[in-house]
Design an enzyme around this catalytic site. Structure first.
Site, PDB file in Angstrom:
ATOM      1  N   HIS A 196       4.031   1.444   2.198  1.00 54.61           N
ATOM      2  CA  HIS A 196       5.243   1.156   1.908  1.00 54.61           C
ATOM      3  C   HIS A 196       5.983   1.910   1.006  1.00 54.61           C
ATOM      4  O   HIS A 196       7.230   2.176   1.184  1.00 54.61           O
ATOM      5  CB  HIS A 196       4.859  -0.182   1.115  1.00 54.61           C
ATOM      6  CG  HIS A 196       4.350  -1.338   2.205  1.00 54.61           C
ATOM      7  ND1 HIS A 196       3.033  -1.908   1.832  1.00 54.61           N
ATOM      8  CD2 HIS A 196       4.667  -1.982   3.090  1.00 54.61           C
ATOM      9  CE1 HIS A 196       2.878  -2.684   2.790  1.00 54.61           C
ATOM     10  NE2 HIS A 196       3.675  -2.612   3.645  1.00 54.61           N
TER      11      HIS A 196
ATOM     12  N   CYS B 260      -4.252  -4.562  21.140  1.00 50.09           N
ATOM     13  CA  CYS B 260      -3.027  -4.165  20.798  1.00 50.09           C
ATOM     14  C   CYS B 260      -3.287  -3.038  19.817  1.00 50.09           C
ATOM     15  O   CYS B 260      -4.293  -2.713  19.319  1.00 50.09           O
ATOM     16  CB  CYS B 260      -2.307  -5.297  19.690  1.00 50.09           C
ATOM     17  SG  CYS B 260      -1.518  -4.475  18.304  1.00 50.09           S
TER      18      CYS B 260
ATOM     19  N   LYS C 292      -4.728  -3.163   4.631  1.00 53.63           N
ATOM     20  CA  LYS C 292      -5.776  -4.249   4.115  1.00 53.63           C
ATOM     21  C   LYS C 292      -6.749  -4.455   5.087  1.00 53.63           C
ATOM     22  O   LYS C 292      -7.968  -4.389   4.774  1.00 53.63           O
ATOM     23  CB  LYS C 292      -4.978  -5.293   3.618  1.00 53.63           C
ATOM     24  CG  LYS C 292      -6.057  -6.210   2.456  1.00 53.63           C
ATOM     25  CD  LYS C 292      -5.378  -7.402   2.180  1.00 53.63           C
ATOM     26  CE  LYS C 292      -6.266  -8.115   1.229  1.00 53.63           C
ATOM     27  NZ  LYS C 292      -5.675  -9.390   0.899  1.00 53.63           N
TER      28      LYS C 292
ATOM     29  N   CYS D 266       1.209  -8.225  14.930  1.00 49.96           N
ATOM     30  CA  CYS D 266       2.463  -7.904  15.108  1.00 49.96           C
ATOM     31  C   CYS D 266       3.270  -9.012  15.253  1.00 49.96           C
ATOM     32  O   CYS D 266       4.649  -8.754  15.324  1.00 49.96           O
ATOM     33  CB  CYS D 266       2.600  -7.062  16.781  1.00 49.96           C
ATOM     34  SG  CYS D 266       1.588  -5.654  16.772  1.00 49.96           S
TER      35      CYS D 266
ATOM     36  N   HIS E   9      -3.364  -3.147  16.004  1.00 52.76           N
ATOM     37  CA  HIS E   9      -4.562  -3.845  15.418  1.00 52.76           C
ATOM     38  C   HIS E   9      -5.460  -3.648  15.840  1.00 52.76           C
ATOM     39  O   HIS E   9      -6.613  -4.230  15.202  1.00 52.76           O
ATOM     40  CB  HIS E   9      -3.725  -5.172  15.175  1.00 52.76           C
ATOM     41  CG  HIS E   9      -2.757  -5.488  14.393  1.00 52.76           C
ATOM     42  ND1 HIS E   9      -1.324  -5.536  14.963  1.00 52.76           N
ATOM     43  CD2 HIS E   9      -2.419  -5.430  12.713  1.00 52.76           C
ATOM     44  CE1 HIS E   9      -0.382  -5.499  13.851  1.00 52.76           C
ATOM     45  NE2 HIS E   9      -0.896  -5.434  12.742  1.00 52.76           N
TER      46      HIS E   9
ATOM     47  N   CYS F  67       0.030 -10.989  19.739  1.00 53.24           N
ATOM     48  CA  CYS F  67      -0.846 -10.625  18.777  1.00 53.24           C
ATOM     49  C   CYS F  67      -0.285 -10.950  17.645  1.00 53.24           C
ATOM     50  O   CYS F  67       0.951 -10.683  17.093  1.00 53.24           O
ATOM     51  CB  CYS F  67      -0.751  -8.991  18.749  1.00 53.24           C
ATOM     52  SG  CYS F  67      -1.444  -8.134  17.117  1.00 53.24           S
TER      53      CYS F  67
ATOM     54  N   LYS G 297      -5.206   4.467   9.598  1.00 52.26           N
ATOM     55  CA  LYS G 297      -3.895   3.795   9.098  1.00 52.26           C
ATOM     56  C   LYS G 297      -4.340   2.883   7.733  1.00 52.26           C
ATOM     57  O   LYS G 297      -5.239   2.442   7.911  1.00 52.26           O
ATOM     58  CB  LYS G 297      -3.366   2.965  10.143  1.00 52.26           C
ATOM     59  CG  LYS G 297      -1.900   2.420   9.599  1.00 52.26           C
ATOM     60  CD  LYS G 297      -1.417   1.429  10.801  1.00 52.26           C
ATOM     61  CE  LYS G 297      -0.411   0.788  10.152  1.00 52.26           C
ATOM     62  NZ  LYS G 297      -0.073  -0.556  10.839  1.00 52.26           N
TER      63      LYS G 297
ATOM     64  N   HIS H  96       0.903  -1.251  -0.035  1.00 55.33           N
ATOM     65  CA  HIS H  96       0.007   0.242   0.037  1.00 55.33           C
ATOM     66  C   HIS H  96       0.708   1.250  -0.104  1.00 55.33           C
ATOM     67  O   HIS H  96       2.230   1.202  -0.001  1.00 55.33           O
ATOM     68  CB  HIS H  96      -0.983   0.048   1.113  1.00 55.33           C
ATOM     69  CG  HIS H  96      -0.438  -0.135   2.303  1.00 55.33           C
ATOM     70  ND1 HIS H  96       0.230   0.664   2.993  1.00 55.33           N
ATOM     71  CD2 HIS H  96      -0.305  -1.258   3.487  1.00 55.33           C
ATOM     72  CE1 HIS H  96       0.687   0.652   4.161  1.00 55.33           C
ATOM     73  NE2 HIS H  96       0.302  -0.911   4.531  1.00 55.33           N
TER      74      HIS H  96
END
Ligand SMILES: [Zn+2]
Length: 507
Positions: free
Chosen positions: A24, A147, A307, A133, A150, A130, A304, A21
Site C-alpha cells: 500500500h 484464483c 496478511k 477478489c 488468492h 472469489c 506477495k 502493508h
C-alpha cells in the site's frame, strides 16, 4: 469545455479487512511523488486516496474478529489514513466509502445515469466467486482451478443479480485504448487489456442480494433487496469524492475540465480500471481518466505481501526502523517497472546509504565544509569554475527536464537516477578540482586560483540547492533540511550538519 491546467491524481482504495502493508505504501508514495512534483512546477493539484469500506470481505473479517462491522471498518480505515505522517504523504482528500455522505449520493447518481441508458438488466446467475477478489470468474480464467491472486478455489454462487451491458462498449473501449485517449502504462499492461477486450466482453453482475451482503453496502436505487456490487461502488469514489452526486464545482474543476486525471493502480486491478470503470463512465456520459499507471507488486521472501500470505510488512514498522526518507527512496529507486520486487531490510539500507548518506548527503557536507573552511561560510558572486564547472552547471540545469520526462512516463527509477547522476557529477568535480590545492595556492598569492576556488564553491552550492529543490517530491523531509542549509543568514550559509544518518545494515 476547454481543459484547465489542473492535475487530479488518485490511488486505489484498499479493502479495510486488514492493516496496511508495504505494498500500500508503494502506491501511496508513487502517487504522492507525482502530486508533489506537479505542485513544485506550479500546477494546481488534487490528490485523493481513501478506503474501500463496502466490501463483503470487510464484513467477513469483522465477524471473524468478533467485532461490529462499523467499528471494525472505522478502526482499519483510520490506520490507512494514519499513514500520512509516517510516509510523508500530501493527499488533499481522503474518502471512506461507507462513512462519507458524498459517496452514497454519487454512487446512486452514477447508477441512475447508467440505468437511464438502459445498461442494466436482471438475470439469474450461477458463477464461481472469489471472495478475496470480490469477483466472479469464468472457469477458463482460473489457474488450475484456483484464483491466481488468492490461490483458492472460488465458491459456486447462484443468485439473481443486476447485470451491466459491458458488451455494448467493446468498440468504444478498443477505440479509447488504441487511440491513447486513455493512456495505460506500461505498454505491456495496455496490450493485456486490449487483448482482453478483443477477446469479447461479457456483461457482468453489478449487484448482490442484500442478505448475502449482510445488509452492508449501498442498496440499488429502486431495488433495496439488492446491494450495489462493491467494485462498482468503489470505482465511483474517484468522482464521488469530487461531489459528483450533487453536481458540485470540484467535479467540474478536477474531473470534467481537468487537464489530467490520473489513476495509480496495482496490476491486479487493471481490468477493473481500464475496462469496467471506463465502460461505466462511457455509459453515464462522463469524461474518462486521461491515464492509468499500473505498478507491480512488492514481495517478501518471494511471496506477495499480504496478511493472508503471512508475510505482511508494516510500513509504520519499517519507517520506525529506517526513517521516512530511506523508505520512500527505496520504493522509488529500487522497485522495478516490470516484474515484482522483493523487499529486504538489507536492500533498503544499502540503497539509502549509497544514494542518500554517501551520495547527496556527502556532497552537501563537503560543500558546506569547504565554504566554511575557505570562505567563512560566505559565497562569492558568479565566477567561473572552468570547463568542469560548466559541465556540472549543465548537469543540474538539465535535471528538472530529465525528471519531468521520466515522471511523464511514470518512471520513478529514471527520475531518481537522474538525481544520482547529478550528485556523482558534483563529487567528481570536487575530486578533479582539488579545492584544498587551490586554497594553498591562494595563500601564496595566486589570484587565478582564488577565483577558481570561488567559482568551484559557487557551482557546488548551486548544484546542492538545485538538488534540494528537485528532491522535494521524492524525500520531502530530507529535501527541506537540505534547502534550509543553503539559505544565507547574515550573508553566511549554515555550518555543516549531516542530514541523512548512515544506517546499520541489518543482520
Ligand atoms: Zn481472488
Amino acid at each position: 469545455m476547454a481543459a484547465n491546467g489542473n492535475f487530479y491524481i488518485t490511488t486505489t482504495i484498499p479493502y479495510v479487512n486488514a492493516e496496511p502493508h508495504l505494498g500500500h505504501a508503494l502506491e501511496l508514495v508513487q502517487a504522492d511523488v507525482l502530486a508533489r512534483h506537479r505542485r513544485l512546477r506550479g500546477q494546481p493539484v488534487r490528490f485523493l486516496t481513501g478506503t474501500d469500506d463496502n466490501a463483503l470481505k470487510n464484513v467477513t473479517a469483522a465477524r471473524a474478529a468478533g467485532q461490529a462491522v462499523r467499528a471494525f471498518v472505522d478502526a482499519n480505515a483510520a490506520r490507512f489514513r494514519g499513514l500520512r505522517e509516517p510516509l510523508g504523504l500530501s493527499f488533499d482528500d481522503f474518502i471512506s466509502t461507507s462513512a462519507d455522505p458524498r459517496h452514497w449520493s454519487g454512487v446512486e447518481r452514477l447508477w441512475r445515469q447508467c440505468a437511464g441508458r438502459g445498461d442494466f438488466y436482471l438475470r439469474n446467475y450461477r458463477g464461481l466467486y472469489c471472495p478475496g477478489c470480490e469477483q466472479f470468474y469464468a472457469p477458463a480464467e482460473l489457474d488450475c482451478g484456483v484464483c491466481a491472486e488468492h490461490r483458492v478455489a472460488p465458491e459456486p454462487v447462484t443468485e439473481q443479480n443486476w447485470f451491466f451491458r459491458l458488451s455494448r462498449y467493446t468498440g468504444d473501449l478498443l477505440d479509447v485504448l488504441q487511440s491513447g485517449r486513455v493512456r495505460v502504462e506500461p505498454a505491456t499492461r495496455r496490450n493485456e487489456v486490449l487483448a482482453f477486450v478483443r477477446a469479447g466482453l461479457a456483461d457482468f453482475s453489478v449487484s448482490r442480494p442484500a442478505a448475502r451482503a449482510g445488509g452492508w453496502g449501498i442498496p440499488v436505487p429502486g431495488d433495496p433487496g439488492q446491494i450495489i456490487y462493491v467494485w462498482w461502488d468503489a470505482l465511483a469514489n474517484y468522482i464521488t469524492a469530487l461531489g459528483y452526486g450533487g453536481g458540485e464545482p470540484p467535479y467540474r474543476d478536477w474531473w470534467v475540465s481537468s487537464g489530467e486525471r490520473v489513476h495509480v493502480i496495482g496490476k491486479g486491478v487493471t481490468r477493473f480500471h481500464a475496462v469496467y470503470w471506463l465502460a461505466l463512465l462511457l455509459s453515464a456520459g462522463q469524461p474518462l481518466p486521461s491515464a492509468i499507471w499500473v505498478h507491480e507488486y512488492l514481495s517478501a521472501g518471494g511471496a506477495k505481501l499480504s496478511k493472508s500470505a503471512g508475510n505482511s510488512v508494516s510500513p509504520c514498522d519499517v519507517v520506525g526502523r529506517f526513517g521516512t526518507d530511506a523508505v520512500r527512496w527505496w520504493l522509488l529507486r529500487d522497485v522495478a517497472r516490470h516484474g515484482d520486487t522483493d523487499f529486504t531490510a538489507g536492500r533498503l539500507v544499502r540503497r539509502a546509504n549509497s544514494d542518500l548518506a554517501n551520495g547527496v548527503g556527502n556532497l552537501q557536507q563537503r560543500t558546506l565544509t569547504l565554504v566554511h573552511r575557505y570562505r567563512q561560510g560566505r559565497l562569492a558572486g558568479p565566477a567561473s569554475a572552468g570547463p568542469l564547472g560548466a559541465e556540472l552547471a549543465a548537469a543540474h540545469q538539465g535535471l528538472p527536464e530529465l525528471i519531468d520526462e521520466a515522471l511523464a512516463r511514470f518512471d520513478f527509477r529514471a527520475a531518481t537516477g537522474a538525481i544520482c547522476s547529478a550528485v556523482q557529477a558534483g563529487n567528481r568535480l570536487v575530486e578533479a578540482q582539488r579545492p584544498w590545492e587551490l586554497a594553498r595556492r591562494e595563500e601564496q598569492g595566486d589570484d587565478a586560483a582564488a577565483a577558481r576556488l570561488d567559482g568551484l564553491l559557487g557551482v557546488l552550492a548551486e548544484t546542492c540547492r538545485a538538488l534540494a529543490t528537485e528532491l522535494q517530491p521524492f524525500i520531502p523531509g530530507g529535501a527541506s533540511v537540505l534547502s534550509s542549509q543553503f539559505r544565507t543568514h547574515r550573508g553566511r550559509i549554515a555550518p555543516p550538519a549531516p542530514v541523512f544518518a548512515r544506517l546499520k545494515i541489518p543482520e
